[in-house]
Design an enzyme around this catalytic site. Sequence first.
Site, PDB file in Angstrom:
ATOM      1  CB  THR B  14      16.085  25.854  10.820  1.00 50.69           C
ATOM      2  OG1 THR B  14      15.409  26.094   9.575  1.00 50.69           O
ATOM      3  CG2 THR B  14      15.154  26.172  11.978  1.00 50.69           C
ATOM      4  N   GLY B  15      18.623  27.102   8.805  1.00 50.38           N
ATOM      5  CA  GLY B  15      19.469  26.676   7.684  1.00 50.38           C
ATOM      6  C   GLY B  15      20.941  26.569   8.053  1.00 50.38           C
ATOM      7  CB  ALA B  16      23.842  25.385   6.029  1.00 51.01           C
ATOM      8  CB  VAL B  17      23.829  30.614   6.160  1.00 51.34           C
ATOM      9  CG1 VAL B  17      24.247  32.037   6.523  1.00 51.34           C
ATOM     10  CG2 VAL B  17      24.676  30.089   4.996  1.00 51.34           C
ATOM     11  NE  ARG B 102      24.900  37.891  -2.954  1.00 47.94           N
ATOM     12  CZ  ARG B 102      24.995  36.570  -3.061  1.00 47.94           C
ATOM     13  NH1 ARG B 102      25.204  36.027  -4.253  1.00 47.94           N
ATOM     14  NH2 ARG B 102      24.889  35.815  -2.009  1.00 47.94           N
ATOM     15  CB  CYS B 131      30.321  31.690  -0.082  1.00 48.44           C
ATOM     16  SG  CYS B 131      29.659  30.637  -1.389  1.00 48.44           S
ATOM     17  N   GLY B 162      27.781  24.786   0.822  1.00 48.00           N
ATOM     18  CA  GLY B 162      27.254  25.936   0.105  1.00 48.00           C
ATOM     19  C   GLY B 162      25.902  25.660  -0.527  1.00 48.00           C
ATOM     20  NE  ARG B 244      28.394  22.677  -4.890  1.00 45.87           N
ATOM     21  CZ  ARG B 244      27.971  23.809  -4.335  1.00 45.87           C
ATOM     22  NH1 ARG B 244      28.636  24.340  -3.314  1.00 45.87           N
ATOM     23  NH2 ARG B 244      26.901  24.441  -4.793  1.00 45.87           N
ATOM     24  CG  HIS B 251      33.649  27.775  -0.955  1.00 41.56           C
ATOM     25  ND1 HIS B 251      33.046  26.558  -0.743  1.00 41.56           N
ATOM     26  CD2 HIS B 251      32.657  28.622  -1.353  1.00 41.56           C
ATOM     27  CE1 HIS B 251      31.745  26.664  -0.981  1.00 41.56           C
ATOM     28  NE2 HIS B 251      31.484  27.905  -1.339  1.00 41.56           N
ATOM     29  CG  ASN B 325      31.439  27.014   2.470  1.00 36.99           C
ATOM     30  OD1 ASN B 325      32.308  26.340   3.041  1.00 36.99           O
ATOM     31  ND2 ASN B 325      30.223  26.554   2.243  1.00 36.99           N
TER      32      ASN B 325
END
Lengths: 347, 347
Positions: B14-17, B102, B131, B162, B244, B251, B325
């Site tokens: 459900t998130g932005a990404v 990462r 991103c 972001g 920001r 971006h 982004n």
Amino acid sequence: MKAKGYHVAIVGATGAVGTQMLAILEQRQFPIKKLTLLSSARSAGQSLIFKGEEIIIQEASSDKFKGVDIALFSAGGSVSKKFAPDAVKHGAIVIDNTSAFRMEEGVPLVVPEVNESDLALHKGIIANPNCSTIQMVVALEPIRQALGLKKVVVSTYQAVSGAGINAITEMKEQSKAMLNGEEADAKILPVKGANRHYPIAFNAIPQIDDFSDNGFTFEEMKMMNETKKIMHMPNLKISATCVRLPVETGHSESVYIEVNESGKSAAEIQELLKEAPGIVLQDSPDEQLYPMPSSAAGKLEVFVGRIRKDLDEDNGFHMWIVSDNLLKGAAWNSVQIAESLVKLTLV
Amino acid sequence: MKAKGYHVAIVGATGAVGTQMLAILEQRQFPIKKLTLLSSARSAGQSLIFKGEEIIIQEASSDKFKGVDIALFSAGGSVSKKFAPDAVKHGAIVIDNTSAFRMEEGVPLVVPEVNESDLALHKGIIANPNCSTIQMVVALEPIRQALGLKKVVVSTYQAVSGAGINAITEMKEQSKAMLNGEEADAKILPVKGANRHYPIAFNAIPQIDDFSDNGFTFEEMKMMNETKKIMHMPNLKISATCVRLPVETGHSESVYIEVNESGKSAAEIQELLKEAPGIVLQDSPDEQLYPMPSSAAGKLEVFVGRIRKDLDEDNGFHMWIVSDNLLKGAAWNSVQIAESLVKLTLV
């Protein structure tokens, strides 16, 4: 200093910078015996208040400079080119906030914290540098003095007020429209009179002023050429990328520098800037203290923070420089030049 | 490739990404036989539409990964740390869009245009880079291949999306308040849970993520460390300043590079990028054509323009890189990794 003060004229009195000049002359109690406000025919007849007194704005013309000691110009390059030589002929010292004369030989380009002594060389016209140049050289000069300076790479984050009052209005109208889910209309930015216009609201536009043939914009070339002239460093390696943001007032700059001396620390740069004229150090990550346009707007100083030593380049440092582009970037630097002229008995 | 396609799970659906991942899987016609949507307890029970079919979101737990072939994680680092090893135990390949793994040795950190072949080394978890890193390395890799790469200095202009959907809402609420002359309330940016919050509307905040002891933010350290890992250049000189902006999505990056080969022109860099995968060259000053967040949002590619040769440094070049982004910076790069796994028969 004249016993009764000076006859000061402001050309472009109703503009974003002109109104700030008026406010700062009052705030700084600059010794004024007479104030003449000049503008285009369009604004002539309006009036502005100075020290509680209403002053009628007159249309600029050559004879209006008779008796003027100091003429502050901020009405665009073409107006400066037309009237500045006349003002000088009538005996005024011109402090010009446009790009008309900045790179002309014999015209001092002055930021008092950096090269006040250049004022003595003036032949009538003194140029006020570009807003984004001024705040950067204020921060770089103490570093240059102590450690030498080899290279500057700057990326700017510039406010719309640098493009005038109408650009502010346009940004606000666009913002309102977009928040209502409507299309945003663009007529001014990035450059008035250009072929294409883009909305600045909720956007970032990598163009300020027109493009020169080498791919850099004139704004970028101004930063590069003016910095070399002000700092007397014709061989400084310097490059700029200038970007417009949806910020009303306050230019920010991400600046990478390489100094001559090796082995220096970020703490040493902080110490240099803490003591330097015109600078407020705002650099405490633990407290999330760093400069921002929202906190710099309305203030006279240059704010510096985010000072870091490059991790891969021993003589490389990074910093974040913010100042009010209408004040230190324009009106205040011009009035400061006038104050320096008085102090150095050059007027 | 499996005859009937893959069982794919999205963690953080459900998130932005997450919502963008869903949209791109559909748009790209990724071969899916079953789609499992997972979230926190708070969003569980809601549903999302995929290919016209309603899919109920389930609360993430270890046993939900049974039978999953590919698990796309984008629900924050702590969720990835908790569930990614379980997913791998159950036989899934994890593509993780958080910073949890990462920099871990043995975890490929992949941008398919740059280091697709690293995927073959995976041990269950593949990391999707930050991103702001992704869009930069896509633009730098063709230059590195042809001319070598010595040094990178990047300043970013990053969008609020972001920081998640709530940051977008906060920016819009602040903008409305300020346009009405009211005070703006700030509770999320620059960092959720930090001691201080600043309004992002009509502002620029030089802090993304928390600060590390060396004065760089974690976001800046991510860009520096991840670029070295993705490009297999542990000795690359690279520094970042991350800022920001009041931009919803997209971006932008002002990037200065020094290449190994001397005597090259901006036109040669343009030619390299014109042919390169995943890049759209938008670089025509005469037409005021350059990338902007407003034109890049919603697109999969990385847009590059404002390419200039440094005037003082023969092997120095400048460019302006913009991408969505949430797409190439997150959801699309993750799905692209999944497509590469299928292509390389690694899943």
